[in-house]
Scaffold this motif. Structure first.
Motif, PDB file in Angstrom:
ATOM      1  N   ALA A  99     -65.879  18.414 -38.826  1.00  0.00           N
ATOM      2  CA  ALA A  99     -65.173  18.779 -37.387  1.00  0.00           C
ATOM      3  C   ALA A  99     -63.876  18.489 -37.208  1.00  0.00           C
ATOM      4  O   ALA A  99     -63.687  17.213 -37.366  1.00  0.00           O
ATOM      5  N   LEU A 100     -63.115  19.352 -37.071  1.00  0.00           N
ATOM      6  CA  LEU A 100     -61.815  19.136 -37.106  1.00  0.00           C
ATOM      7  C   LEU A 100     -61.018  19.642 -36.073  1.00  0.00           C
ATOM      8  O   LEU A 100     -61.156  20.940 -35.632  1.00  0.00           O
ATOM      9  N   PRO A 101     -60.109  18.916 -35.314  1.00  0.00           N
ATOM     10  CA  PRO A 101     -59.264  19.763 -34.107  1.00  0.00           C
ATOM     11  C   PRO A 101     -58.243  20.434 -34.621  1.00  0.00           C
ATOM     12  O   PRO A 101     -57.877  20.249 -35.719  1.00  0.00           O
TER      13      PRO A 101
ATOM     14  N   SER B  80     -55.878  24.513 -33.825  1.00  0.00           N
ATOM     15  CA  SER B  80     -55.373  25.383 -32.749  1.00  0.00           C
ATOM     16  C   SER B  80     -55.936  26.967 -32.985  1.00  0.00           C
ATOM     17  O   SER B  80     -56.527  27.105 -34.210  1.00  0.00           O
TER      18      SER B  80
ATOM     19  N   GLN C  22     -55.923  24.755 -27.695  1.00  0.00           N
ATOM     20  CA  GLN C  22     -56.601  23.817 -28.486  1.00  0.00           C
ATOM     21  C   GLN C  22     -58.011  24.317 -28.874  1.00  0.00           C
ATOM     22  O   GLN C  22     -58.714  24.996 -27.947  1.00  0.00           O
ATOM     23  N   ALA C  23     -58.350  23.960 -30.106  1.00  0.00           N
ATOM     24  CA  ALA C  23     -59.720  24.640 -30.639  1.00  0.00           C
ATOM     25  C   ALA C  23     -60.689  23.354 -31.466  1.00  0.00           C
ATOM     26  O   ALA C  23     -59.766  22.446 -31.824  1.00  0.00           O
ATOM     27  N   GLU C  24     -61.615  23.604 -31.780  1.00  0.00           N
ATOM     28  CA  GLU C  24     -62.374  22.903 -32.551  1.00  0.00           C
ATOM     29  C   GLU C  24     -63.068  23.544 -33.642  1.00  0.00           C
ATOM     30  O   GLU C  24     -63.680  24.688 -33.398  1.00  0.00           O
ATOM     31  N   TYR C  25     -62.943  23.111 -34.956  1.00  0.00           N
ATOM     32  CA  TYR C  25     -63.296  23.819 -36.253  1.00  0.00           C
ATOM     33  C   TYR C  25     -64.450  22.920 -36.740  1.00  0.00           C
ATOM     34  O   TYR C  25     -64.301  21.864 -36.948  1.00  0.00           O
ATOM     35  N   GLU C  26     -65.466  23.639 -36.701  1.00  0.00           N
ATOM     36  CA  GLU C  26     -66.753  23.041 -37.097  1.00  0.00           C
ATOM     37  C   GLU C  26     -67.421  23.706 -38.162  1.00  0.00           C
ATOM     38  O   GLU C  26     -67.562  25.118 -38.347  1.00  0.00           O
TER      39      GLU C  26
ATOM     40  N   ILE D  78     -65.802  28.127 -34.669  1.00  0.00           N
ATOM     41  CA  ILE D  78     -64.620  27.696 -33.991  1.00  0.00           C
ATOM     42  C   ILE D  78     -64.722  27.820 -32.413  1.00  0.00           C
ATOM     43  O   ILE D  78     -65.301  28.865 -31.999  1.00  0.00           O
ATOM     44  N   THR D  79     -64.495  26.708 -31.763  1.00  0.00           N
ATOM     45  CA  THR D  79     -64.923  26.796 -30.253  1.00  0.00           C
ATOM     46  C   THR D  79     -63.470  26.491 -29.699  1.00  0.00           C
ATOM     47  O   THR D  79     -62.850  25.557 -30.128  1.00  0.00           O
TER      48      THR D  79
END
Length: 67
Positions: free
Chosen positions: A4-6, A8, A23-27, A39-40
């Motif tokens: 889980a990484l921050p 864009s 800003q986005a969160e990659y899981e 991607i959230t």
């Protein structure tokens, strides 16, 4: 393993400035040669995926022509 990484997410638009960055969160999970990615983007709000990516398998998409 799981990650889980921050990061864009860039939304391309047809008007100036041509792009909006959020800003986005990659899981995801990696299991052998397969990665499942989600991607959230909370600001929109939007969830992209899950995408299933397989190592060594090329894509059939054409290149984006956006400048």
């Amino acid at each position: 393993g799981h990650f889980a990484l921050p990061g864009s997410f860039v939304q391309l638009t047809g008007v100036y400035p041509g792009r909006i960055e959020y800003q986005a969160e990659y899981e995801g999970v990696i299991d052998g040669d397969v990665m499942t990615l989600t991607i959230t983007v909370p600001a929109i709000p939007r969830v992209l995926g899950p995408y299933r990516l397989v190592y060594g398998v090329g894509n059939a998409w054409t290149q984006c022509l956006y400048p």
